[in-house]
Motif scaffolding. Structure first.
Motif, PDB file in Angstrom:
ATOM      1  N   LEU A 209      20.266  52.935  25.795  1.00 37.88           N
ATOM      2  CA  LEU A 209      20.116  54.230  25.125  1.00 37.88           C
ATOM      3  C   LEU A 209      19.289  54.143  23.850  1.00 37.88           C
ATOM      4  O   LEU A 209      18.693  55.134  23.419  1.00 37.88           O
ATOM      5  CB  LEU A 209      21.488  54.825  24.807  1.00 37.88           C
ATOM      6  N   LYS A 210      19.213  52.969  23.256  1.00 39.36           N
ATOM      7  CA  LYS A 210      18.343  52.795  22.091  1.00 39.36           C
ATOM      8  C   LYS A 210      16.892  53.006  22.514  1.00 39.36           C
ATOM      9  O   LYS A 210      16.114  53.664  21.810  1.00 39.36           O
ATOM     10  CB  LYS A 210      18.520  51.403  21.486  1.00 39.36           C
ATOM     11  N   ASP A 232      32.321  50.496  29.317  1.00 40.30           N
ATOM     12  CA  ASP A 232      32.460  51.890  29.766  1.00 40.30           C
ATOM     13  C   ASP A 232      31.943  52.942  28.789  1.00 40.30           C
ATOM     14  O   ASP A 232      32.110  54.142  29.043  1.00 40.30           O
ATOM     15  CB  ASP A 232      33.922  52.222  30.113  1.00 40.30           C
ATOM     16  N   ILE A 233      31.331  52.533  27.665  1.00 44.05           N
ATOM     17  CA  ILE A 233      30.760  53.539  26.760  1.00 44.05           C
ATOM     18  C   ILE A 233      29.610  52.940  25.952  1.00 44.05           C
ATOM     19  O   ILE A 233      29.639  51.782  25.548  1.00 44.05           O
ATOM     20  CB  ILE A 233      31.837  54.125  25.805  1.00 44.05           C
ATOM     21  N   GLU A 234      28.567  53.768  25.746  1.00 44.69           N
ATOM     22  CA  GLU A 234      27.412  53.382  24.939  1.00 44.69           C
ATOM     23  C   GLU A 234      26.937  54.626  24.191  1.00 44.69           C
ATOM     24  O   GLU A 234      26.892  55.716  24.766  1.00 44.69           O
ATOM     25  CB  GLU A 234      26.289  52.839  25.836  1.00 44.69           C
ATOM     26  N   VAL A 235      26.599  54.446  22.909  1.00 41.94           N
ATOM     27  CA  VAL A 235      26.136  55.567  22.089  1.00 41.94           C
ATOM     28  C   VAL A 235      24.963  55.107  21.236  1.00 41.94           C
ATOM     29  O   VAL A 235      24.967  53.995  20.700  1.00 41.94           O
ATOM     30  CB  VAL A 235      27.263  56.111  21.170  1.00 41.94           C
ATOM     31  N   ALA A 236      23.927  55.944  21.129  1.00 44.42           N
ATOM     32  CA  ALA A 236      22.820  55.711  20.195  1.00 44.42           C
ATOM     33  C   ALA A 236      22.722  56.944  19.309  1.00 44.42           C
ATOM     34  O   ALA A 236      22.942  58.071  19.766  1.00 44.42           O
ATOM     35  CB  ALA A 236      21.511  55.477  20.941  1.00 44.42           C
ATOM     36  N   LEU A 237      22.385  56.738  18.021  1.00 45.11           N
ATOM     37  CA  LEU A 237      22.485  57.838  17.059  1.00 45.11           C
ATOM     38  C   LEU A 237      21.491  57.675  15.921  1.00 45.11           C
ATOM     39  O   LEU A 237      21.303  56.575  15.398  1.00 45.11           O
ATOM     40  CB  LEU A 237      23.905  57.859  16.486  1.00 45.11           C
ATOM     41  N   THR A 238      20.839  58.765  15.543  1.00 48.91           N
ATOM     42  CA  THR A 238      20.034  58.812  14.324  1.00 48.91           C
ATOM     43  C   THR A 238      19.874  60.278  13.919  1.00 48.91           C
ATOM     44  O   THR A 238      20.402  61.176  14.574  1.00 48.91           O
ATOM     45  CB  THR A 238      18.665  58.129  14.504  1.00 48.91           C
ATOM     46  N   SER A 250      23.232  63.186  27.462  1.00 50.46           N
ATOM     47  CA  SER A 250      24.572  62.753  27.876  1.00 50.46           C
ATOM     48  C   SER A 250      24.602  62.364  29.346  1.00 50.46           C
ATOM     49  O   SER A 250      23.939  62.989  30.186  1.00 50.46           O
ATOM     50  CB  SER A 250      25.601  63.845  27.581  1.00 50.46           C
ATOM     51  N   PHE A 251      25.402  61.331  29.632  1.00 53.45           N
ATOM     52  CA  PHE A 251      25.463  60.772  30.982  1.00 53.45           C
ATOM     53  C   PHE A 251      26.892  60.352  31.315  1.00 53.45           C
ATOM     54  O   PHE A 251      27.644  59.908  30.457  1.00 53.45           O
ATOM     55  CB  PHE A 251      24.560  59.541  31.088  1.00 53.45           C
ATOM     56  N   SER A 294      21.103  62.094  19.433  1.00 56.61           N
ATOM     57  CA  SER A 294      22.094  61.140  19.914  1.00 56.61           C
ATOM     58  C   SER A 294      22.136  61.106  21.434  1.00 56.61           C
ATOM     59  O   SER A 294      21.738  62.070  22.104  1.00 56.61           O
ATOM     60  CB  SER A 294      23.489  61.498  19.364  1.00 56.61           C
ATOM     61  N   ALA A 295      22.611  59.986  21.953  1.00 57.82           N
ATOM     62  CA  ALA A 295      22.798  59.832  23.395  1.00 57.82           C
ATOM     63  C   ALA A 295      24.135  59.163  23.642  1.00 57.82           C
ATOM     64  O   ALA A 295      24.556  58.284  22.887  1.00 57.82           O
ATOM     65  CB  ALA A 295      21.668  58.999  23.992  1.00 57.82           C
TER      66      ALA A 295
END
Length: 618
Positions: A209-210, A232-238, A250-251, A294-295
């Motif tokens: 996701l990055k 079971d979870i991944e998040v990218a944020l800025t 979102s997925f 974010s993703a």
């Protein structure tokens, strides 16, 4: 009244049911101009099976080929068991994903997807290779046409499926590579290490996701992308330094949930709560989330989606012994984002500075926003600009109505024709008063100060985010003359400047209306291009009547219904691969540079007695 007897009760086989009610299985049909049209869902249903093979540790490469209307997907997974290959693609509720031990966190758990593709294709071929043996079968509209005997082979194991969507169901369809590329890129972001080769071009991601955010962010960002990941979870944020809106990807289990769901709601809530706690300040949620990019991707056991096309997660539980989706996401963000901000004080400082800036901007705009909202409410009671429809994209209880459309027109004559001939259930009309203001380089303040922009924003309901967008399709309907093109450009500039996510998410279109009507006493043809005009003249015989439409207002309501009904032609407004929004706006709407003059000259169109002709050089 007619008699209601046993003869009125009909039982359809699976093929007949899918072909009679395709919308139940793949959403809307469409012609390929929208990314949620059925032909892309067909491709996705086949791809999902290949992705599941990769997730299970079998097959690191998938090859996708699209040649005009024919699609081929080849994976190097385990291959469908040969003895059940025909049943797996042609018997409803047959598949390997009912055994949750093998496919615990798969998307396609209902055994429908591949069968739907088979039933809705004029040609469908499946080949499986396992343990040095191969088998092939060919179908048409779900009916088995030919089954080749099993034989020895030296080719690599895996599955190869070729299909051609049935033109009787998908009329005048065209695959757009931009939409397919977006879909394939999402697959590799969600599956680091997977290679997808599409018509010779390779897609690959190492950082998940990055990479998704890095590839999609066009503007400057406030701080480096925060990338958080656990089982079971991944998040990218800025946060963006310029954008006015929130942007989310979102997925769930590899499925792009474009309409969000329980996991995305939990992410938004968790970001706000964690940041408030970290800084010890009760910031307004809108100040924290303004300009966020974010993703999120999560994996859920046997997920429940709110429609067959799986664009919104309805599950509240993660499955098994795991907690609720909300608790799972909240705990993950609280633990990891808080930890990241403590370890990266420079990022924490930049983020707080951005939140404070958003707070100041919100307070500066508070007065004018209130006035603008009050004005919009008063006008809405007797708003002659908006002729609304009965159904809206944001108020469906279960799956959203993808047919909801608003036409943005210029002047009373054009809007009058569309209003008279539209479908009042799903089609609305918003009428502009001449040319809108050039908003290039202006601040968000102008959206509230300019009555037309404020009313358009209110009609679409996009002030805060796209979450409550009232129409799935926002269609610019202007004349195909110089003034009409200019108005079209000014509207696109408005959306690019203040609501670019409307374009990024594939909601903005240009209405294509015919340039000519060619008819004789027996037949009428509407022609959208010079080539179509020439063909119609040739086929309709001697001296047909030819009418050139110079404006939408010239087309009678009786004729207009032919152009905004089931055969409506829409051209999607897309952002190019290598051009940022700033560069795009500067080129088209900035200073009158020699480069822009050269572009205009090279693309100039003039009209003569024979029709239209492009002048390449002057």
């Amino acid at each position: 009244m007619s008699n209601y007897t046993e003869e009125n009760i009909k039982t359809l086989d699976w093929r007949e049911h899918i072909r009679m009610r395709p919308g139940m299985y793949i959403g809307k049909l469409g012609d390929g101009s929208s990314q949620d049209d059925g032909i892309y869902i067909l491709l996705k249903e086949i791809l999902d099976n290949s992705i599941d093979e990769f997730v299970m540790g079998s097959g690191k490469t998938i090859e996708v080929t699209v040649k005009e209307s024919e699609v081929t997907v080849r994976d190097y997974g385990r291959g469908i068991p040969l003895g059940k290959m025909v049943d797996a693609v042609s018997k409803m509720n047959t598949g390997g994903k009912y055994d949750t031990r093998a496919f615990k966190k798969s998307v396609g758990l209902n055994g429908v997807g591949t069968k739907a593709v088979n039933a809705l294709s004029s040609y469908f071929k499946v080949q499986s290779v396992r343990d040095g043996r191969t088998r092939e079968a060919e179908f048409s509209k779900g009916e088995l046409q030919e089954e080749h005997p099993e034989k020895d082979t030296t080719i690599r194991k895996g599955t190869k499926i070729t299909f051609v969507p049935d033109e009787k169901i998908f009329s005048n369809f065209k695959f757009r590579t931009e939409y397919i590329e977006k879909m394939l890129k999402n697959y590799v972001y969600l599956n680091p290490g997977l290679r997808i080769i599409f018509n010779g071009e390779e897609f690959y991601s190492e950082n998940g996701l990055k990479d998704l955010l890095q590839d999609n962010i066009e503007e400057e960002i406030v701080y480096p992308i925060i990338h958080l990941k656990e089982d079971d979870i991944e998040v990218a944020l800025t946060h963006s330094s310029k954008s006015y809106s929130e942007t989310y990807y979102s997925f769930v289990n590899g499925q792009n949930t474009t309409q969000g769901g329980t996991h995305l709601s939990a992410l938004k809530e968790a970001i706000v709560k964690t940041i408030r706690d970290f800084y010890g300040k009760n910031y307004d949620a809108s100040d924290i989330r303004k300009s966020v990019i974010s993703a999120i991707a999560i994996k859920v056991m046997e997920p429940v989606f709110e429609s067959q096309t799986k664009t919104k997660l309805g599950s509240t539980d993660m499955g098994g012994d795991l907690p609720t989706v909300r608790t799972f996401v909240n705990d993950f963000i609280k633990r990891n984002l808080d930890n990241y901000l403590h370890k990266n004080p420079e990022t924490a400082e930049l983020l707080q500075r951005k939140i404070n800036q958003s707070e100041r901007e919100r307070k500066d705009l508070a007065g004018i926003r209130k006035l603008a909202k009050d004005r919009a409410k008063k006008v809405s009671l007797h708003n002659k600009k908006l002729r609304d429809c009965k159904q809206h994209y944001n108020n469906a209880k279960h799956s959203r109505n993808l047919e909801t459309t608003i036409f943005i027109t210029e002047g009373d004559s054009a809007s009058g024709s569309i209003t008279t001939s539209r479908d009042v259930e799903t089609q609305a009309v918003f009428s502009l008063r001449g040319k809108p203001l050039n908003s290039y380089g202006l601040t968000k303040k102008i959206v509230y100060e300019n009555e037309e922009f404020n009313l358009l924003q209110a009609a679409l309901n996009i002030e805060e985010s796209l979450e409550d967008l009232r129409y799935n399709n926002v269609v610019i309907a202007t004349d195909a003359d110089v003034d009409g093109m200019h108005i079209r450009l000014l509207i696109i500039t408005f959306f690019l400047q203040f609501f670019p996510e409307l374009i990024r998410e594939g909601h903005l279109y240009i209405l294509q209306t015919p340039l000519f009507r060619v008819r004789n006493k027996k037949e009428t043809r509407y022609c959208y291009t010079e080539e179509e005009r020439r063909k119609a003249i040739k086929e309709l015989g001697k001296n047909p009547e030819i009418t050139r439409f110079k404006g939408l207002g010239e087309i009678s309501p009786g004729e207009f219904k032919n152009f905004i009904g089931k055969d409506m032609r829409l051209e999607p407004v897309m952002l190019g691969k290598d051009t940022t929004i700033d560069e795009l706006l500067e080129f088209y709407m900035g200073r009158n540079t020699p480069e822009r003059q050269e572009f205009i000259i090279e693309n100039l169109v003039v009209e003569n007695d024979e029709g239209m002709e492009v002048v390449d050089a002057i």
